[in-house]
Design a protein around this motif. Structure first.
Motif, PDB file in Angstrom:
ATOM      1  N   SER A  48     -17.516   9.151 -12.729  1.00 60.05           N
ATOM      2  CA  SER A  48     -17.059   7.771 -12.645  1.00 60.05           C
ATOM      3  C   SER A  48     -16.408   7.266 -13.926  1.00 60.05           C
ATOM      4  N   ASP A  49     -16.685   7.883 -15.054  1.00 58.53           N
ATOM      5  CA  ASP A  49     -15.971   7.510 -16.287  1.00 58.53           C
ATOM      6  C   ASP A  49     -14.495   7.848 -16.068  1.00 58.53           C
ATOM      7  N   LEU A  50     -13.606   6.941 -16.436  1.00 56.50           N
ATOM      8  CA  LEU A  50     -12.182   7.139 -16.140  1.00 56.50           C
ATOM      9  C   LEU A  50     -11.664   8.467 -16.680  1.00 56.50           C
ATOM     10  N   GLY A  51     -11.972   8.748 -17.936  1.00 61.44           N
ATOM     11  CA  GLY A  51     -11.493   9.982 -18.543  1.00 61.44           C
ATOM     12  C   GLY A  51     -12.057  11.209 -17.850  1.00 61.44           C
ATOM     13  N   GLU A  52     -13.344  11.164 -17.527  1.00 62.93           N
ATOM     14  CA  GLU A  52     -13.977  12.286 -16.835  1.00 62.93           C
ATOM     15  C   GLU A  52     -13.440  12.424 -15.411  1.00 62.93           C
ATOM     16  N   ARG A  96     -10.430   2.126 -10.566  1.00 57.72           N
ATOM     17  CA  ARG A  96     -11.456   1.107 -10.313  1.00 57.72           C
ATOM     18  C   ARG A  96     -11.634   0.886  -8.811  1.00 57.72           C
ATOM     19  N   LEU A 120     -13.177   3.978  -7.016  1.00 54.22           N
ATOM     20  CA  LEU A 120     -14.566   4.342  -7.289  1.00 54.22           C
ATOM     21  C   LEU A 120     -15.578   3.314  -6.811  1.00 54.22           C
ATOM     22  N   TYR A 123     -19.752   4.036  -5.642  1.00 56.00           N
ATOM     23  CA  TYR A 123     -21.022   3.621  -6.261  1.00 56.00           C
ATOM     24  C   TYR A 123     -21.958   3.061  -5.196  1.00 56.00           C
ATOM     25  N   GLU A 145     -17.168   1.199 -20.071  1.00 51.57           N
ATOM     26  CA  GLU A 145     -16.494   0.855 -18.824  1.00 51.57           C
ATOM     27  C   GLU A 145     -17.374   0.103 -17.838  1.00 51.57           C
ATOM     28  N   ASN A 183     -19.429   1.863 -15.909  1.00 48.62           N
ATOM     29  CA  ASN A 183     -19.725   2.831 -14.842  1.00 48.62           C
ATOM     30  C   ASN A 183     -21.156   3.343 -14.909  1.00 48.62           C
TER      31      ASN A 183
END
Lengths: 463, 226, 241
Positions: free
Chosen positions: A134-138, A187, A190, A194, A220, A222
């Motif tokens: 859920s982290d944007l970069g990940e 955003r 995702l 969640y 973030e 998340n």
């Protein structure tokens, strides 16, 4: 030569020749340097604050058994459940069993390098679970099928155009070059995940012995959502993350943010002490913490490098490392990139296979100066080099240094050898010699002087 | 299966038989205690109440959070109503609290007080969440919310806008003081979640360019009474 | 004061002008200079390569060379750091530990010696050039020498000192690193050298001849006009004996 070393040399050679990528990375880091300096200036004494942060970690790590036991007692008293894992496989099995027991279908994860370390995603997918970062970069790296480039900024090497194309391909969204719009696409995508997920998996930045809380740092939101909405919360943490008390945390939290991202404080710093409590309207019904060793105790057993366990994973050492900035994060082939990765990977995954990372450093020490908890990073690279030489000496290296030492321990031979070297240098430059031709490929050598210093000294002072 | 806990603790005790020298620092010798009082070296939190309020407002501004100072509860209610109108909120979630309830109930849109159990799908559809907080930290511009004082875990993170209603006597100088207060207040049992919120949700993951509203609220309002 | 010169092995053989300039400056300041010809290499290449047993022999030999020297001064931050910082580590828990600590106390890098020990910032030099200073990593981070060379340069008549954006970045030399990982080392000197070339300075000055070997080697290869110059050479300019 080891396989890991061959891959490293190949990747590092390609990456360090990529001029445009270097400019891109330096530009991305430029803003960080400016913000970091602004935030550091707000400290009344940054250097003394580093002392305090270092001592806080030293105290916990050097009393690790007691600190952990205090923590676990408190944590379980708060209603959480602790699981101990000796290695990566044990940690994966524990987590898989917890997910199976929860009869879960969908798993949502917030950023956690320790799950990268145990290759959790592969295991979850093999077991048939849908798992989303859920982290944007990940999230971007997961879609790219690539390991994180930087353990704090996983996709800092990826250009917005590439992200746009990636989202178009996987999510069917319209192309855009706006970082804001790209963030909003993720955003929107995702949010429902969640809500639907049965299990949330997070890491932990700190475990607080005094209160039995785990502390999670993120920007973030998340991780907040991951630990709020699913029925089950599983956190995975290395055993070295424990600190004594909240006082220590009041130093470490701001310093983590400033050193790592140039912020006064990361956007969300959250302390969890249990599952949903009576009187609370939401939160997970179960809260599990998996405590992972995975060779950390081996590093602990080395008092010389024990301070590497003080690491709070801020990433400051990567941000200032000229090696990282030139070869990029992927070339390392490790979970933890940059100086801290080069120090600890040989301990976690074997010195023989990973000692080349200690060698791939000019020992400039920028990392050590940047570290908020004062890990003696660049000197530990020297220690690893020494340990590797003791454990399995390289024959060429031994001959080279023994030979060199034979010459320099005889001043007259040294003077003579130097003379021969100077006079034959024009010829030597044309022969493919180890080291010398590597130098000459991109750099000149000044013409050799006719007389050495010692020759001139002798003439003018005694001759 | 051998007991992993005992085995790991055993490895730790074995490893620690050789002690590592205590770090010595050039700056000064710090005595023998385990920790150093770092407060004088961290960013300043303000000595007086007015200094703290000034720092708080400065820090919140830098974080791109919106601070609205109001003299009393009635003015707070008006301030919330005004945000609601400007943003054209359709549905707002809040929790029962003496500062929050009157302000939220007076709003001209659909209101939902989160009860004993929270419908997360319903919350996802809300434009804003209105909560109280435990404390505000002037040193950093942080707002401490908790699962007890702020309507659980989701209310302050899932809706697109988060509004905090607080009073000036909730402002503390620094993290250390804040932790002391929290431990004192929740002596019998800590809320299961305590979260320092420092500005609206953000990310720098794309080319390290700052974007607000990554997953949490894009906007953060603090209505401060007093 | 009687100063014993510590001339790094490659300065001796490849850059003798740095040693000669050091002699000129220190003599001008009224000190007696000696050069002990039994000195060779401090052993740093072996130390950095993990061959600590070999390096230890070099350290013990160097201890012997300078045993009764009043002060030892060397025109290289890196080699001086080897004596000041790494000999004590290399020889701790050996019978040479006390001697290593003692030598570390009375060994100085050239600019550090003039400014901190002698308390002088103006040696009387003059050079009408624009120069920029490169901080060698060993001098800056192991020995914490940062302001001293700049103070000395600012006092040189006619000299204009400008700062470089990458003044604290490593040049990529790192001893054998430069030839064991030549591609990374080259990328680093490209960053460093590129920034230096953009300053428009006539000279890049450093207290570390090994950095100057790397930077100068790349600048020459790339045909950049900025030239390397050791701080001792700068301070020897325009001195009258």
């Amino acid at each position: 030569m080891s396989n890991a070393k061959d891959i490293f040399l190949k990747e590092a050679t390609t990456a360090s020749a990529d001029g445009p990528q270097r400019i891109f990375i330096n530009k991305a880091l430029g803003g960080y340097y400016a913000n970091r300096d602004i935030q550091k200036a707000r400290y009344r004494d940054w250097e003394k604050a580093r002392d305090a942060a270092s001592l806080a970690k030293w105290t916990a790590v050097n009393d690790l058994a007691n600190t952990l036991e205090t923590f676990v007692k408190k944590f379980e008293g708060n209603g959480g459940k602790v699981h101990w894992a000796r290695d990566a496989a044990e940690a994966r099995n524990i987590i898989l069993k917890l997910i199976a027991d929860a009869k879960a279908k969908a798993v949502v994860k917030s950023k956690c390098m320790t799950t990268e370390e145990i290759h959790l995603n592969d295991a979850l997918e093999k077991a048939g679970y849908s798992v989303v970062e859920s982290d944007l970069g990940e999230f971007i790296q997961q879609l790219r099928g690539e390991a994180p480039y930087h353990f704090v900024f996983p996709c800092m090497h990826v250009k917005r155009e590439e992200i746009s194309a990636l989202f178009t391909k996987h999510l069917g969204t319209a192309p855009t070059n706006s970082p804001e719009e790209l963030t909003m696409i993720a955003r929107r995508h995702l949010r429902q995940l969640y809500v639907d997920a049965d299990v949330g998996i997070t890491g932990a930045n700190f475990l607080i012995a005094e209160t039995g809380q785990i502390s999670i740092t993120e920007n973030e939101g998340n991780a907040r959502l991951t630990a709020a909405l699913p029925r089950v919360h599983i956190a995975l943490s290395g055993i070295e993350k424990v600190v004594k008390n909240l006082d220590d945390l009041s130093v470490l939290l701001p310093m983590l943010a400033t050193a790592g991202a140039g912020q006064p404080m990361t956007c969300y710093n959250t302390l969890y002490s249990g599952p949903q409590q009576p009187g609370e309207c939401d939160g997970p019904k179960e809260f599990h913490l998996v405590l992972l060793d995975n060779a950390r105790t081996q590093l602990l057993a080395d008092p010389e490098q024990r301070d590497a366990l003080h690491c709070i994973r801020c990433g400051a050492c990567l941000n200032v490392c000229p090696i990282f900035k030139n070869i990029g994060g992927l070339a390392y082939g490790t979970t933890y990139q940059g100086p801290i990765g080069s120090v600890i990977t040989p301990h976690l995954r074997g010195l023989e296979q990973w000692n080349h990372l200690s060698g791939a450093s000019s020992l400039c020490g920028a990392c050590t100066d940047a570290c908020p908890v004062r890990i003696d990073l660049h000197h530990h690279l020297l220690h690893n080099r020494r340990n590797a030489n003791q454990a399995s000496p390289n024959l060429f290296d031994r001959l080279f240094h023994r030979g060199f030492n034979f010459v320099i321990s005889r001043p007259r031979l040294f003077a003579f050898g130097g003379r021969v070297f100077r006079f034959t240098l024009p010829v030597l430059k044309k022969i493919p010699l180890p080291y010398l031709s590597a130098w000459l490929k991109t750099r000149d050598l000044p013409p050799a002087p006719a007389q050495s210093f010692r020759e001139q000294w002798k003439e003018s002072n005694h001759g | 299966m051998a007991n992993a806990r005992e085995e790991i603790l055993g490895r730790i005790r074995e490893a620690l038989k050789v002690t590592a020298p205590k770090p010595h620092f050039k700056s000064e010798s710090h005595g023998a205690t385990h920790s150093i009082n770092a407060k004088p070296w961290l960013p300043d939190g303000g000595e007086t109440e007015s200094a703290r309020l000034e720092l708080l407002s400065e820090n919140l501004a830098k974080l791109k959070a919106n601070l609205i100072r109001v003299p009393n509860a009635a003015a707070a209610n008006q301030a919330l109503a005004q945000i609601s109108q400007t943003k054209n909120w359709k549905k707002v979630a809040y929790h029962s609290h003496p500062l929050v309830s009157p302000a939220a109930e007076a709003l001209p849109c659909e209101k939902w007080e989160v009860g004993a159990s929270l419908d997360k799908q319903k919350l996802e559809g809300c434009d804003a969440g209105v909560t109280s907080c435990e404390a505000l930290v002037s040193q950093l511009g942080s707002i401490l919310v908790s699962s007890e004082s702020s309507g659980g875990r989701s209310l302050s993170i899932l809706p697109h806008v988060h509004v905090v209603i607080a009073t000036t006597d909730q402002v503390v100088a620094d993290l250390e003081t804040c932790f002391k207060q929290v431990l004192e207040k929740h002596r019998s049992k800590l809320p299961s979640m305590l979260s320092f919120i420092t500005g609206p949700s953000r990310t720098g993951d794309i080319e390290r360019i700052l974007v607000l509203g990554a997953h949490g609220p894009k906007e953060l309002y603090v209505i401060l009474i007093g | 004061m009687r100063i014993s010169l510590f001339i790094p092995c490659f300065v001796d053989q490849l850059a003798p002008q740095v040693g000669l300039a050091s002699v000129k400056v220190l003599k001008k300041l009224g000190h007696e200079i000696e050069f002990r010809s039994e000195q060779t290499c401090c052993g740093q290449p072996s130390f950095n390569s993990g061959q600590w047993d070999v390096a230890r022999e070099g350290a013990i030999r160097t201890l012997k060379v300078f045993r009764d020297a009043e002060v030892v001064v060397g025109p290289s931050g890196s080699c001086v750091a080897m004596i000041k910082k790494f000999y004590p580590e290399l020889l701790k828990n050996t019978s040479h530990a006390a001697e290593a600590d003692a030598l570390a106390q009375r060994t100085f890098e050239f600019s550090e010696f003039i400014v901190r020990k002698l308390g002088i910032t103006d040696v009387g030099a003059s050079l009408k050039k624009k120069v920029t200073y490169h901080d060698g990593c060993h001098a800056m981070r192991e020995l914490r020498i940062k302001e001293e060379p700049r103070q000395l340069l600012r006092a040189v008549r006619g000299l204009e000192l400008i700062e470089t954006e990458e003044s604290e970045s490593c040049c990529g030399f790192g001893g054998l690193f430069a030839v064991k990982f030549p591609m990374i080392s080259t990328a680093m000197v490209q960053v460093k050298g590129g920034a230096l070339a953009r300053t428009g300075a006539d000279y890049v000055v450093s207290s570390d001849p090994s950095c100057l070997l790397q930077i100068g080697g790349w600048l020459t290869r790339e045909g950049k006009p900025i030239r390397p110059m050791h701080i001792a050479e700068v301070l020897a300019e325009g001195l009258t004996q």
